[in-house]
Design an enzyme around this catalytic site. Structure first.
Site, short mmCIF file in Angstrom:
data_model
loop_
_atom_site.label_atom_id
_atom_site.label_comp_id
_atom_site.label_asym_id
_atom_site.label_seq_id
_atom_site.Cartn_x
_atom_site.Cartn_y
_atom_site.Cartn_z
N THR A 52 12.80 -58.40 -4.36
CA THR A 52 12.72 -58.45 -2.91
C THR A 52 13.02 -57.08 -2.34
O THR A 52 13.56 -56.20 -3.02
CB THR A 52 13.73 -59.44 -2.31
OG1 THR A 52 15.05 -58.89 -2.41
CG2 THR A 52 13.67 -60.79 -3.00
N ASP A 53 12.71 -56.90 -1.08
CA ASP A 53 13.24 -55.74 -0.36
C ASP A 53 14.67 -56.09 0.06
O ASP A 53 15.15 -57.21 -0.13
CB ASP A 53 12.35 -55.40 0.83
CG ASP A 53 12.44 -53.93 1.22
OD1 ASP A 53 13.47 -53.29 0.93
OD2 ASP A 53 11.48 -53.42 1.81
#
Length: 762
Positions: free
Chosen positions: A285-286
């Site tokens: 994920t970011d």
């Protein structure tokens, strides 16, 4: 015949041995990871999916911190944005000597456009149009980062963007799918090399998957919505190019797609990425991407974490939603053990491919850290690459290059601003090392000319705006005197000069993440400075700093010479001086369209016609697709860039006007340097399908070649076209080339081209 058979046998044997070797490696990896995972508890598997930030780790105290406790308990798979061999070695020691299973950690960093040796921001790099140099910059970045303990970079960012209000346009490769795809592949190759197990290569992470650059209103993190046809034809190809080049990891984007945050999009993470493209790496994920889905309205932390895992996310950056909720979700049958195992395996495979199980300290070599970072050779390469990225936007009456004689007034808030030269996302740069424009000019002229300097204005009249635009140590040392006093000082100096160089524009952090702008012109106080300098009657050269296309209508009308230098890295000042004084002839070409004003946005060259297109050459016609107050034309088109010389193009010579089946045709032009100095030209090939099953763009870039020509020299440039170059995704999302009539264009930018016609027959 016997010789042919013998050669064929050798070739088959060679291929077989290579395949066998690859198979053996895969079997060894599977056997190793199978055995390891059998020993792992559920908590330890979830720990591998956890990527916290490094926090404030101090060498010697890593083991005693809360983070150290988690590492010891097997609850951390990696860390990011921790640097230096000493710190990383200390933390890795906790993982491999004090945890139960001694699983090594990965260490990532935002190595975006260089490590300590910083190159032009990615948007500037994309204006080089030379993939060997793009790859070289990534290779140097990988060498330096790996020498300082880093084995994983959150780069390349390959998001297509047609909205310069979006701050992160600075971090990507512009508006074009073909150019962006080519750069994406080159960067992955530069980072990863041919062997990830070597200690001077690092794993790439392609971001942001997907469509992040199409955020509504150009506002960061905002909603994205588009048709699948546009998605597949215009926005997805650069990600695929990076995956096809072997990128080891992918990062999910913040935006939603089809009403679902990308972090929870099974369509993106599983259907497209894995099933259609065959991606074998892991997806991270970011920053807090899972947790942010709660604000999207997708549920509580347990719910959104299970959505992410079900979609195909493997690693959770910072949020710890996987670590703290998946055990409960498993017991409630909201996720499966198989999903957790797959994600865990992919993280372990990445570590195996990086060679961390063989040597957890392979990136912790103090000798490499002392000798391979910020070297003279790396700095020389950075300077040469920066020089290739500058785009000459205007040069009335050949004002540039200027002479190394007389008196030169250097004026502007970016003139002596070394902290800003590296641009946004330069997290490993030592801010004391970049070369300012002032220092660069002094280095260049020696005692042959007199350099006078004045700031001329602050970045912006609003001190609070300037604070927001100079974060992360990139101060412009705001002048507390009145605007009138600062300006008078500059005019006194300007009146003593033979030529004025005005270093103005954006600061480094006026673009980048969370740096969207609703107005994208040069700040008014700097425009006022330019106007006052022009009134002196002295020739003015605008050295433009920017991380995005700007609206420069007034500047283009008033200022005789404009050199766009982006933010060109640690060697910026020397590189700028080389171009200003003519030691280097600028050759950069725009990878994004510059609009006349914000109201034209989004504006890009490969648009489609409406049913009521404005006739060519017309400024306005009622009941046509146009504006009342401005023409449809850009200020500077895609692919545009001037030179200190002039290049002429012959008409296009086609080998045939018919392209049949799987055959090819060639298109040849002769380029002549009609000026008095040597220079480089980017020869660009575009095509247009005149009639299609769906509406098609008015032009599409399909090839380019950068050539060097001596004064008076001519060269033939040939492009080969096959039906593969004409393929696109139709309304059924089938990748096809359609028979019919096509146009072919070749020129020095997307607007000024020669034309030819051909027909595709399948």
């Amino acid at each position: 015949m016997k010789l042919f058979t013998k050669v064929l046998t050798i070739v088959i044997l060679f291929v077989s041995l290579q395949t066998t070797g690859q198979t053996t490696d895969a079997v060894k990896m599977k056997t190793f990871i199978d055995a390891l995972m059998k020993k792992m508890t559920l908590d330890e598997k979830l720990g591998q999916l956890n990527l916290p930030g490094s926090g404030d780790i101090v060498t010697g105290h890593a083991a005693n911190s809360d983070l150290g406790k988690k590492i010891r308990e097997g609850k951390v798979g990696g860390l990011f944005n921790i640097k230096s061999v000493a710190k990383i070695k200390a933390v890795q020691k906790v993982a491999v000597e004090e945890s139960r299973l001694k699983i090594p950690m990965m260490f990532g960093m935002d190595v975006i456009h260089g490590y300590q040796t910083t190159f032009p921001i990615p948007l500037g790099m994309s204006c080089i149009w030379d993939m060997d140099l793009v790859e070289k910059a990534a290779r140097i970045a990988a060498t330096e980062a790996s020498a300082d303990g880093i084995c994983w970079t959150f780069s390349p960012m390959v998001d297509i963007s047609r909205d310069p209000r979006w701050g992160r346009i600075s971090e990507g490769n512009g508006e074009d799918t073909y150019l962006g795809s080519t750069i994406a592949a080159a960067m992955v190759k530069g980072y990863q090399g041919n062997d990830l197990s070597k200690n001077n290569t690092i794993m790439a992470c392609v971001k942001h998957f997907a469509l992040y650059g199409a955020a509504e209103a150009g506002r960061d993190y905002n909603t994205t919505d588009m048709s699948r046809v546009r998605m597949y034809n215009e926005y997805l190809p650069p990600y695929k190019a990076a995956v096809d080049a072997g990128a080891g990891s992918v990062m999910a984007s913040f935006n939603e797609v089809d009403g679902i945050p990308a972090t929870a999009s099974k369509f993106l993470m599983t259907d497209v990425l894995r099933n259609q493209w065959g991606f074998k790496g892991f997806v991270v994920t970011d920053y807090t991407g899972i947790n942010e889905m709660m604000d999207h309205g997708m549920g509580d932390l347990q719910k959104v974490a299970s959505l992410a895992l079900n979609a195909g996310i493997d690693m959770d950056m910072v949020g710890e939603g996987f670590l703290t909720t998946l055990k409960k979700s498993l017991s409630e049958k909201k996720v499966t053990q198989q999903q957790i195992d797959i994600a865990c395996r992919l993280i372990l495979e990445a570590k195996y491919k990086l060679g961390l199980f063989d040597d957890p300290y392979k990136y912790c070599n103090e000798q490499r850290a002392a000798t391979e970072i910020f070297t003279p050779a790396n700095r020389k390469a950075a300077k040469e690459i920066a020089e290739e990225s500058f785009v000459l936007l205007k040069n009335k009456n050949g004002l540039l290059p200027i002479r190394k004689s007389g008196t030169i007034a250097l004026i502007g808030p970016l003139a002596d601003a070394k902290e800003n030269m590296s641009g946004t996302w330069s997290v490993a740069t030592d801010m004391s090392t970049p070369i300012s424009v002032l220092q660069g000019l002094k280095n260049a002229v020696g005692g042959n000319a007199k350099i006078l300097y004045a700031k001329g204005s602050n970045l912006d009249a609003d001190s609070m705006f300037e604070q927001r635009a100079t974060v992360f140590g990139k101060t412009l040392h705001r002048d507390s005197r009145s605007n009138e006093v600062i300006l008078k000082e500059a005019l006194d100096i300007a009146n003593q000069a033979d030529v004025i160089v005005a270093a103005v524009g954006e600061s480094a952090e006026m673009s980048g993440e969370s740096a969207s702008r609703s107005e994208i012109g040069i700040p008014k106080i700097q425009q006022d400075l330019l106007a006052a300098l022009l009134k002196t009657g002295k020739p003015v050269v605008l050295v433009l700093f920017t991380g995005r296309p700007l609206t420069l209508q007034w500047e283009n009308e008033q200022v005789p010479a404009i050199l766009n230098v982006w933010f060109s890295g640690t060697e910026a000042g020397d590189a700028i001086a080389d171009v200003l004084f003519g030691n280097v002839n600028p050759s950069g070409k725009l990878s994004t369209t510059f609009p006349q004003n914000v109201g034209q946005i989004p504006l890009y060259y490969n648009h489609k016609n409406t049913g009521r297109p404005l006739p060519e050459g017309k400024w306005f016609q009622k009941f046509r697709s146009n504006y009342l107050d401005v023409s449809n034309d850009p200020l500077f088109p895609f692919g545009y860039g001037l030179s200190y010389t002039t290049f002429t193009y012959s008409d296009i010579a086609l080998s045939s006007n018919f392209l049949k089946g799987n055959q090819t045709i060639t298109a040849t032009v002769t380029i002549t340097n009609a000026g008095n100095v040597a220079g480089k030209e980017v020869v660009q090939l575009y095509t247009r399908q005149l009639v299609g099953s769906i509406t098609r763009p008015v032009k599409e870039l399909k090839g380019f070649q950068k050539i060097a020509l001596r004064a008076g020299e001519s060269k033939k440039v040939t492009f080969t076209i096959s039906n593969k170059d004409l393929k696109f995704y139709n309304s059924d999302l089938k990748y096809v080339a359609e028979p019919g009539n096509y146009k072919l264009f070749i020129g020095g930018n997307s607007r000024d081209v020669k034309e030819a016609d051909f027909k595709l027959e399948l």
